[in-house]
Motif scaffolding. Sequence first.
Motif, mmCIF file in Angstrom:
data_model
loop_
_atom_site.group_PDB
_atom_site.id
_atom_site.type_symbol
_atom_site.label_atom_id
_atom_site.label_comp_id
_atom_site.label_asym_id
_atom_site.label_seq_id
_atom_site.Cartn_x
_atom_site.Cartn_y
_atom_site.Cartn_z
ATOM 1 N N VAL A 1 0.855 -1.177 0.000
ATOM 2 C CA VAL A 1 0.000 0.000 0.000
ATOM 3 C C VAL A 1 0.898 1.236 0.000
ATOM 4 O O VAL A 1 1.849 1.335 0.756
ATOM 5 N N ARG A 2 0.553 2.168 -0.862
ATOM 6 C CA ARG A 2 1.356 3.381 -0.962
ATOM 7 C C ARG A 2 0.400 4.548 -1.167
ATOM 8 O O ARG A 2 -0.613 4.419 -1.817
ATOM 9 N N MET A 3 0.764 5.684 -0.640
ATOM 10 C CA MET A 3 -0.050 6.893 -0.772
ATOM 11 C C MET A 3 0.251 7.534 -2.118
ATOM 12 O O MET A 3 1.304 8.123 -2.306
ATOM 13 N N ASP A 4 -0.660 7.383 -3.074
ATOM 14 C CA ASP A 4 -0.425 7.867 -4.432
ATOM 15 C C ASP A 4 -0.865 9.305 -4.662
ATOM 16 O O ASP A 4 -0.905 9.756 -5.799
ATOM 17 N N LEU A 5 -1.176 10.027 -3.628
ATOM 18 C CA LEU A 5 -1.630 11.398 -3.786
ATOM 19 C C LEU A 5 -0.582 12.243 -4.518
ATOM 20 O O LEU A 5 -0.901 12.965 -5.448
ATOM 21 N N PHE A 6 0.668 12.129 -4.099
ATOM 22 C CA PHE A 6 1.755 12.858 -4.751
ATOM 23 C C PHE A 6 2.599 11.939 -5.616
ATOM 24 O O PHE A 6 3.130 12.342 -6.644
ATOM 25 N N TYR A 7 2.764 10.713 -5.194
ATOM 26 C CA TYR A 7 3.700 9.759 -5.793
ATOM 27 C C TYR A 7 3.451 9.539 -7.286
ATOM 28 O O TYR A 7 4.389 9.454 -8.071
ATOM 29 N N ALA A 8 2.204 9.460 -7.680
ATOM 30 C CA ALA A 8 1.872 9.168 -9.086
ATOM 31 C C ALA A 8 2.363 10.253 -10.036
ATOM 32 O O ALA A 8 2.653 9.977 -11.200
ATOM 33 N N GLU A 9 2.486 11.477 -9.559
ATOM 34 C CA GLU A 9 2.893 12.598 -10.414
ATOM 35 C C GLU A 9 4.407 12.796 -10.476
ATOM 36 O O GLU A 9 4.879 13.598 -11.278
ATOM 37 N N TRP A 10 5.154 12.104 -9.630
ATOM 38 C CA TRP A 10 6.597 12.309 -9.586
ATOM 39 C C TRP A 10 7.294 11.627 -10.752
ATOM 40 O O TRP A 10 6.805 10.643 -11.312
ATOM 41 N N SER A 11 8.493 12.099 -11.053
ATOM 42 C CA SER A 11 9.325 11.457 -12.072
ATOM 43 C C SER A 11 9.884 10.149 -11.515
ATOM 44 O O SER A 11 9.873 9.924 -10.298
ATOM 45 N N ASP A 12 10.383 9.298 -12.398
ATOM 46 C CA ASP A 12 10.962 8.025 -11.957
ATOM 47 C C ASP A 12 12.153 8.247 -11.034
ATOM 48 O O ASP A 12 12.355 7.491 -10.079
ATOM 49 N N HIS A 13 12.931 9.292 -11.303
ATOM 50 C CA HIS A 13 14.099 9.602 -10.462
ATOM 51 C C HIS A 13 13.658 9.984 -9.054
ATOM 52 O O HIS A 13 14.214 9.508 -8.062
ATOM 53 N N ALA B 1 12.343 6.961 -7.183
ATOM 54 C CA ALA B 1 13.450 6.114 -6.706
ATOM 55 C C ALA B 1 14.085 6.707 -5.459
ATOM 56 O O ALA B 1 14.447 5.967 -4.537
ATOM 57 N N GLN B 2 14.214 8.039 -5.394
ATOM 58 C CA GLN B 2 14.784 8.681 -4.206
ATOM 59 C C GLN B 2 13.910 8.451 -2.974
ATOM 60 O O GLN B 2 14.406 8.073 -1.911
ATOM 61 N N VAL B 3 12.617 8.664 -3.129
ATOM 62 C CA VAL B 3 11.702 8.489 -1.997
ATOM 63 C C VAL B 3 11.623 7.010 -1.610
ATOM 64 O O VAL B 3 11.629 6.668 -0.426
ATOM 65 N N ASP B 4 11.571 6.138 -2.617
ATOM 66 C CA ASP B 4 11.524 4.700 -2.331
ATOM 67 C C ASP B 4 12.778 4.238 -1.600
ATOM 68 O O ASP B 4 12.703 3.381 -0.713
ATOM 69 N N ALA B 5 13.934 4.788 -1.948
ATOM 70 C CA ALA B 5 15.178 4.400 -1.271
ATOM 71 C C ALA B 5 15.123 4.755 0.213
ATOM 72 O O ALA B 5 15.557 3.970 1.064
ATOM 73 N N ILE B 6 14.562 5.901 0.521
ATOM 74 C CA ILE B 6 14.452 6.312 1.932
ATOM 75 C C ILE B 6 13.468 5.403 2.671
ATOM 76 O O ILE B 6 13.757 4.931 3.779
ATOM 77 N N THR B 7 12.318 5.128 2.055
ATOM 78 C CA THR B 7 11.332 4.291 2.744
ATOM 79 C C THR B 7 11.804 2.848 2.855
ATOM 80 O O THR B 7 11.496 2.182 3.844
ATOM 81 N N VAL B 8 12.570 2.379 1.868
ATOM 82 C CA VAL B 8 13.101 1.016 1.955
ATOM 83 C C VAL B 8 14.122 0.914 3.086
ATOM 84 O O VAL B 8 14.209 -0.120 3.756
ATOM 85 N N LEU B 9 14.881 1.964 3.318
ATOM 86 C CA LEU B 9 15.817 1.952 4.457
ATOM 87 C C LEU B 9 15.057 1.780 5.775
ATOM 88 O O LEU B 9 15.492 1.031 6.652
ATOM 89 N N MET B 10 13.914 2.452 5.896
ATOM 90 C CA MET B 10 13.092 2.284 7.101
ATOM 91 C C MET B 10 12.539 0.859 7.177
ATOM 92 O O MET B 10 12.482 0.274 8.261
ATOM 93 N N LEU B 11 12.142 0.319 6.032
ATOM 94 C CA LEU B 11 11.655 -1.059 5.995
ATOM 95 C C LEU B 11 12.746 -2.039 6.398
ATOM 96 O O LEU B 11 12.487 -2.991 7.144
ATOM 97 N N ILE B 12 13.965 -1.811 5.937
ATOM 98 C CA ILE B 12 15.086 -2.690 6.295
ATOM 99 C C ILE B 12 15.318 -2.672 7.799
ATOM 100 O O ILE B 12 15.518 -3.721 8.427
ATOM 101 N N PHE B 13 15.266 -1.489 8.407
ATOM 102 C CA PHE B 13 15.424 -1.397 9.855
ATOM 103 C C PHE B 13 14.311 -2.177 10.565
ATOM 104 O O PHE B 13 14.572 -2.965 11.477
ATOM 105 N N TYR B 14 13.074 -1.971 10.125
ATOM 106 C CA TYR B 14 11.918 -2.651 10.725
ATOM 107 C C TYR B 14 12.041 -4.166 10.579
ATOM 108 O O TYR B 14 11.797 -4.910 11.536
ATOM 109 N N LEU B 15 12.421 -4.626 9.393
ATOM 110 C CA LEU B 15 12.570 -6.069 9.183
ATOM 111 C C LEU B 15 13.722 -6.635 10.011
ATOM 112 O O LEU B 15 13.653 -7.781 10.461
ATOM 113 N N GLY B 16 14.770 -5.848 10.220
ATOM 114 C CA GLY B 16 15.864 -6.285 11.092
ATOM 115 C C GLY B 16 15.384 -6.496 12.519
ATOM 116 O O GLY B 16 15.750 -7.484 13.168
#
Length: 188
Positions: free
Chosen positions: A75-87, A90-105
């Motif tokens: 689930v992702r909040m597409d309010l802003f995300y859908a309008e962003w460029s791929d670059h 990827a920047q926002v996803d990298a930050i959220t994945v870092l939080m996910l990695i910490f949580y999964l650890g």
Amino acid sequence: MSFARSYIRTVDAVNFRIGRIMMYGIFVMGGILLWSSISKTFFNPSLWTLEMAQFAMVTYYIMGGPYSIQLGANVRMDLFYAEWSDHRKAQVDAITVLMLIFYLGVLLYGALSSTAYSLGHYQNEPFRFYWGLLTGTEEIGRLEHSATAWRPVIWPIKIVMVFGFFLMLLQAISELLKDLIRIKGGTV
């Protein structure tokens, strides 16, 4: 970059195969619940069906998690995300994945501790216990059982949790590497 790409290919392939197999786990759970209904209606009720259905659901959910991450089915909040460029995505996803990695650890450490407890290790150092099992200096103690009438041992489902969280962690790292490659302008 070649290591990152081979890591991504390997982890994605393993989690894809496991995820495709786990998709059919819902039928296992449905079969168990069907037998539960039949046995309660026509025979003596089975003690094991409800708890086994819960174990099947946990396995289905946790082992399917890496596949879900891989597909981007989260689930992702597409309010802003859908309008962003791929670059930017990827920047926002990298930050959220870092939080996910910490949580999964944290989840993985908790699952390892809980599994050690279910194998009869009641102290705070699960890694020392596992190392002791490998070297022969530790032994499995009194196994934890469920508090239900059926009273199955709990360690098998806890091992499934450890394995599933580990695969989710590997998949999250794969997603982070994909995002970093996209940030640098490459393709995966």
